[in-house]
Design an enzyme around this catalytic site. Structure first.
Site, PDB file in Angstrom:
ATOM      1  CB  THR B 176       0.099  10.637  -7.107  1.00 18.20           C
ATOM      2  OG1 THR B 176      -0.244   9.266  -7.232  1.00 18.20           O
ATOM      3  CG2 THR B 176      -0.993  11.356  -6.340  1.00 18.20           C
ATOM      4  NE  ARG B 204      -6.161   1.492  -7.771  1.00 14.67           N
ATOM      5  CZ  ARG B 204      -5.212   2.410  -7.624  1.00 14.67           C
ATOM      6  NH1 ARG B 204      -5.168   3.455  -8.418  1.00 14.67           N
ATOM      7  NH2 ARG B 204      -4.300   2.270  -6.680  1.00 14.67           N
ATOM      8  CB  VAL B 205     -11.361   4.642  -6.267  1.00 16.95           C
ATOM      9  CG1 VAL B 205     -11.011   5.943  -5.570  1.00 16.95           C
ATOM     10  CG2 VAL B 205     -12.478   4.858  -7.288  1.00 16.95           C
ATOM     11  N   GLY B 206      -7.988   4.642  -5.952  1.00 20.85           N
ATOM     12  CA  GLY B 206      -6.880   4.530  -4.999  1.00 20.85           C
ATOM     13  C   GLY B 206      -7.045   5.497  -3.834  1.00 20.85           C
ATOM     14  CG  ASP B 207      -3.469   6.925  -1.903  1.00 17.67           C
ATOM     15  OD1 ASP B 207      -3.288   6.528  -3.071  1.00 17.67           O
ATOM     16  OD2 ASP B 207      -2.641   7.652  -1.312  1.00 17.67           O
ATOM     17  CB  THR B 227       2.735   9.972  -4.399  1.00 18.21           C
ATOM     18  OG1 THR B 227       3.021   9.167  -5.554  1.00 18.21           O
ATOM     19  CG2 THR B 227       4.049  10.382  -3.745  1.00 18.21           C
ATOM     20  N   GLY B 228       1.763   6.754  -3.696  1.00 17.80           N
ATOM     21  CA  GLY B 228       2.306   5.418  -3.467  1.00 17.80           C
ATOM     22  C   GLY B 228       1.352   4.362  -3.941  1.00 17.80           C
ATOM     23  N   GLY B 230      -1.594   2.756  -3.899  1.00 17.69           N
ATOM     24  CA  GLY B 230      -2.833   3.283  -3.345  1.00 17.69           C
ATOM     25  C   GLY B 230      -3.582   2.354  -2.411  1.00 17.69           C
TER      26      GLY B 230
END
Lengths: 309, 309
Positions: B176, B204-207, B227-228, B230
């Site tokens: 990220t 899939r969607v992360g943060d 960043t991590g 998600g």
């Protein structure tokens, strides 16, 4: 043992008694009552808050009256794109789907995302593909095509007008359904589902499928489900804001919900409402609009229903 | 007049000096330096924090080294699905896109969503359609197809393994990029962009594209980019949590960032990091992994760069 509590909403907005037909009022109250009965049956039998909120939301998704599942509004392309989310207060696990078409019960698919995938949020055709692998029920477009929704859409079709449900007479409201619950073991859960905005374009996603914005649950604070002008609820991170005000500022559930809906969301121009419950069984049904379809039932008590302020 | 500050990250993860070639280290540090220089040029000339974070993130999107824009990882279908978001601390306006393909600079599209649409979050082909109407730059698949990313993908292709960038040698990190800034007028802004997870399925969607989870900005508290892992950052509502700890509990920026990254996100099993800045020019680059590509520059001072703890 905790005293079980179930709270639901069927959307907030310009709901004024003088503009509502007696027939319509009866129909909405009856649908809310069924959703509460079906969800509460689970809690009464010792079931979980998660099962209860999923069941109550499913019930409203299956009703053509609410903008979720079967009664979902039309997009600019004449389709139905739905969003939903669910969260467990016990372990703060969560699942959500956005922009899905054809899935009968989006809330149940979001539960499967939570329990059967490594993910929290799945979007569009990818989410539908996951649903097929999970064998969820799909329905043809005709199942979702309600005639009164089509009329709403045709009244703004071809224009740039993107309408929140509340902009459209005779049903000006934020079309979302949701449920929050406390079960006998003291676990909280929240779920939200919506068909979005009539005539929406560009794959717009509102707050309903967003953990922290439209839905949040944490046993140590509260479970929340929102309904309102989605863009403002996203920017306000509304559902988690209620929790943060309780955890970090020591507000009660009622104080936190009032602070968020009667002050903070208004400051950035948002309107709508939310339902919330905490582990003590305190509940809130706060809104800054003329009305909100809502109801609750506590263990061993009568069902309460309301629409107007 | 405020003393301008720009902070960036290029992802966190298992970044250990002994495993990093000197050549690669030099390349990453050079790319971070360029991003800071390009963003800081705007702040030095009296430009806005919004312009600065967009420019710094664009710079990293255009580099093949980072998992965003040009260097985006491959999905299970061999495509690239990107997410981005941006938020303005002055008015808490925000824009985001998720699951988009072919857009050269997702962060710039998210800025257009904020400024040229009524919406906050647009998904998939709808978001791309909006981008076409806005005349953003599109690139063919070949532009995004980096050979080393293809190798990463081929190593897990056909398996059910969905890999966060950090799981894959030799580049185990959360892919990220992000930037936060304070401009001379005291306005804060934050932006985040990502290519997601290698071999990801189901949309899939992360943060990263979620306001409150991956990105948040509010002049009265802070600007944050995460960043991590998600899914954990979504459930923790991490970016807004930092803001809430400052506003409701009175923590300093450093205390809030440490509390969230070294304690709260670990408690639910998440790892990663964040960058943050407040109106006083305090900054934080907090992470609980072995390293995070990062750097910052304050008005009239030298550029600072780091990778390891």
């Amino acid at each position: 043992m905790y005293k079980t509590t179930l709270v639901i909403h069927g959307g907030a907005g310009t709901l004024i008694k003088s503009e509502m037909s007696a027939e319509k009022e009866v129909a909405y109250l009856a649908a809310l009552k069924v959703a509460l009965e079906e969800g509460n049956m689970i809690l009464s039998n010792g079931g979980t808050a998660l099962d209860a909120v999923e069941m109550a939301v499913k019930s409203m998704e299956d009703s053509p009256l609410f903008n979720a599942g079967k009664g979902s509004v039309f997009t600019a392309n004449g389709t139905h794109e739905m969003d939903a989310s669910i969260m467990s207060g016990k372990d703060r696990m969560a699942g959500a789907v956005c922009g899905i078409t054809g899935v009968k019960n989006p809330v149940s698919l979001s539960r499967l995302v939570m329990e059967k995938s490594e993910h929290v949020l799945l979007a569009g055709v990818g989410a539908e593909e996951f649903g097929k692998e999970m064998n969820v029920d799909f329905e043809p477009a005709s199942y979702f095509d309600e005639e009164w929704r089509r009329k709403q859409w045709l009244s703004v079709r071809g224009t740039d007008q993107v309408a929140l449900d509340h902009n459209l007479n005779p049903d000006r409201k934020f079309g979302t359904v949701g449920a929050v619950a406390l079960d006998k073991d003291g676990n909280l859960a929240a779920a939200t589902s919506t068909g979005g905005m009539t005539n929406k374009k560009y794959g717009r996603v509102g707050d309903s499928p967003i953990i922290g914005a439209g839905t949040y649950a944490n046993n140590s604070t509260c479970a929340v489900s929102c309904t309102g002008s989605g863009e403002f609820f996203l920017r306000g991170v509304v559902a988690y804001e209620v929790s943060a005000l309780m955890e970090f500022k020591g507000l009660s559930l009622a104080e936190a919900c009032s602070e968020v809906i009667q002050k903070r969301i208004l400051e950035i121009g948002g309107d709508g409402g939310l339902i919330a419950v905490d582990q003590k069984g305190n509940l809130s049904m706060e809104f800054n609009t003329a009305g909100m379809y809502r109801g609750f039932v506590k263990e061993g008590e009568e069902i309460n229903l309301a629409i107007y302020k």
